[in-house]
Design a protein around this motif. Sequence first.
Motif, short mmCIF file in Angstrom:
data_model
loop_
_atom_site.label_atom_id
_atom_site.label_comp_id
_atom_site.label_asym_id
_atom_site.label_seq_id
_atom_site.Cartn_x
_atom_site.Cartn_y
_atom_site.Cartn_z
N SER A 1 7.55 3.72 32.88
CA SER A 1 7.77 2.72 31.83
C SER A 1 8.87 1.77 32.28
CB SER A 1 8.16 3.39 30.51
OG SER A 1 9.34 4.17 30.68
N MET A 2 8.95 0.62 31.65
CA MET A 2 9.94 -0.39 32.03
C MET A 2 10.78 -0.77 30.81
SD MET A 2 9.30 -4.16 33.67
CE MET A 2 8.45 -3.46 35.08
N GLU B 1 25.54 -1.55 18.89
CA GLU B 1 25.43 -0.22 19.50
C GLU B 1 24.13 -0.05 20.28
OE1 GLU B 1 26.00 -0.81 16.35
OE2 GLU B 1 28.09 -0.19 16.04
N SER B 2 23.02 -0.57 19.68
CA SER B 2 21.71 -0.46 20.36
C SER B 2 21.67 -1.33 21.61
CB SER B 2 20.58 -0.88 19.41
OG SER B 2 20.50 -0.01 18.31
N ARG B 3 22.29 -2.53 21.57
CA ARG B 3 22.30 -3.39 22.76
C ARG B 3 23.06 -2.73 23.90
NH1 ARG B 3 22.99 -7.80 19.06
NH2 ARG B 3 25.24 -7.79 19.43
N ALA B 4 24.18 -2.10 23.58
CA ALA B 4 24.95 -1.40 24.60
C ALA B 4 24.17 -0.23 25.20
CB ALA B 4 26.27 -0.90 24.01
N LYS B 5 23.44 0.45 24.34
CA LYS B 5 22.63 1.58 24.79
C LYS B 5 21.53 1.11 25.75
CE LYS B 5 19.47 5.13 23.04
NZ LYS B 5 18.85 5.73 21.83
N PHE B 6 20.85 0.00 25.40
CA PHE B 6 19.76 -0.49 26.25
C PHE B 6 20.29 -1.12 27.55
CE2 PHE B 6 17.11 0.05 22.53
CZ PHE B 6 15.90 0.45 23.11
N ARG B 7 21.51 -1.64 27.54
CA ARG B 7 22.09 -2.13 28.79
C ARG B 7 22.29 -0.98 29.77
NH1 ARG B 7 25.05 -6.04 25.66
NH2 ARG B 7 26.75 -4.56 25.31
N ARG B 8 22.74 0.17 29.23
CA ARG B 8 22.91 1.35 30.10
C ARG B 8 21.57 1.83 30.63
NH1 ARG B 8 26.58 2.75 25.96
NH2 ARG B 8 25.04 4.17 25.04
N LEU B 9 20.55 1.80 29.76
CA LEU B 9 19.21 2.23 30.18
C LEU B 9 18.65 1.32 31.26
CD1 LEU B 9 17.58 3.18 26.76
CD2 LEU B 9 18.22 4.74 28.60
N LYS C 1 20.39 -0.40 33.41
CA LYS C 1 21.15 -0.15 34.64
C LYS C 1 20.58 1.06 35.37
CE LYS C 1 25.55 -0.66 34.34
NZ LYS C 1 27.00 -0.40 34.04
N TRP C 2 20.30 2.13 34.62
CA TRP C 2 19.75 3.33 35.25
C TRP C 2 18.32 3.09 35.74
CZ3 TRP C 2 22.13 7.24 37.19
CH2 TRP C 2 23.38 7.62 36.70
N GLN D 1 17.18 0.27 36.94
CA GLN D 1 17.29 -0.46 38.20
C GLN D 1 17.72 0.45 39.34
OE1 GLN D 1 19.94 -3.68 37.08
NE2 GLN D 1 18.25 -5.13 37.18
N ARG D 2 18.63 1.38 39.05
CA ARG D 2 19.09 2.30 40.07
C ARG D 2 17.95 3.20 40.56
NH1 ARG D 2 24.94 4.36 37.59
NH2 ARG D 2 26.06 2.38 37.92
N LEU D 3 17.14 3.68 39.64
CA LEU D 3 16.00 4.51 40.00
C LEU D 3 14.98 3.72 40.81
CD1 LEU D 3 15.48 6.50 36.69
CD2 LEU D 3 16.34 7.39 38.84
N GLU D 4 14.80 2.45 40.46
CA GLU D 4 13.86 1.59 41.19
C GLU D 4 14.33 1.38 42.63
OE1 GLU D 4 11.85 -2.85 40.88
OE2 GLU D 4 12.97 -2.03 39.19
N ASN D 5 15.63 1.17 42.81
CA ASN D 5 16.18 1.02 44.16
C ASN D 5 16.03 2.31 44.96
OD1 ASN D 5 16.94 -1.61 43.59
ND2 ASN D 5 19.00 -1.04 42.93
N HIS D 6 16.17 3.44 44.26
CA HIS D 6 16.05 4.74 44.93
C HIS D 6 14.62 4.96 45.44
CE1 HIS D 6 16.73 8.98 45.78
NE2 HIS D 6 15.64 9.28 45.07
N ASP D 7 13.63 4.38 44.76
CA ASP D 7 12.22 4.56 45.12
C ASP D 7 11.74 3.59 46.19
OD1 ASP D 7 11.98 6.62 43.36
OD2 ASP D 7 11.04 5.47 41.76
N ARG D 8 12.60 2.69 46.65
CA ARG D 8 12.15 1.68 47.61
C ARG D 8 11.59 2.30 48.88
NH1 ARG D 8 16.69 -3.18 47.29
NH2 ARG D 8 16.04 -3.99 45.24
#
Length: 279
Positions: free
Chosen positions: A70-71, A87-95, A97-98, A100-107
């Motif tokens: 999912s994206m 609060e929800s915007r801050a939560k989705f910013r963290r999501l 970020k993670w 993008q990190r997972l996507e870079n890990h899968d390169r």
Amino acid sequence: MSHREACPQCGGTKFVQDHDRGELICTSCGFIVQERIVDTGPDWRAFEGEKKKHTGPPISETLHDRGISSMVGWDDSDARGKGLSPESRAKFRRLRKWDQRLENHDRSLIRALQVQKTICYNLGLPRYINERAALLYRKATKKTFRGYPAECVAVAAVYLACREFSIRRDLKEFASACGASLEKLRNAYLELAKHFPLRPPPVSPMSVMNNIAAKLGISETVKQRVLERLKTAEAVTEKEALKMISAAIYEASDRSVTQEEIARAVSLSRVSILKVVSK
């Protein structure tokens, strides 16, 4: 669902849809025109006490996310268009970020799976080989493969999958198709074979006879003699089958085909063939 007007490979206009794989296939040349087509129909399998309906193509090992990822979107609003709370915007910013990190890990995985897909396409290998090779590569990345380039391990996994399904291909073909060093590719394959020992199904000598005969260019008369000799042969390992064929060709041709020529055609040593002939 929108279909293309013509096949980009042969120009055909007739297509058939494979609902199990989510693919649109040209009936003229077999080219896959469209992939990952969403199936909006119900899942007709019945489970006791359940009523399930699924959409989308089946899970595939050839996709880095197996087709089930999912994206996290970039719009800070809900389904109704209403803005999210701080609060929800801050939560989705963290999501995000993670995500993008997972996507870079899968390169690295994405690159390796793409290499496998290209190799299978260039060598005309069936889809199940691509699926098996992708699974082997995923398992291999969980083990220690230091000093081996990811692309070499990926291509070696395709070669190993071919060996498992008794599809006879020369490792030189894979090295030429991917532009890698034959020595590095062979070393990667040998390392893979240590972790995933081959358990190929029994092979009938009759099933690989035509390929060897075509390489040697033997006459139909000799070919019929060989087939007569192999008529009662039982299924054995691939190597034993090649030895039996080599001996049968050598004797059926009245030794006009040399052992050296046969050894080159079947990729075996002359000594191995000589042992069978002398029995």
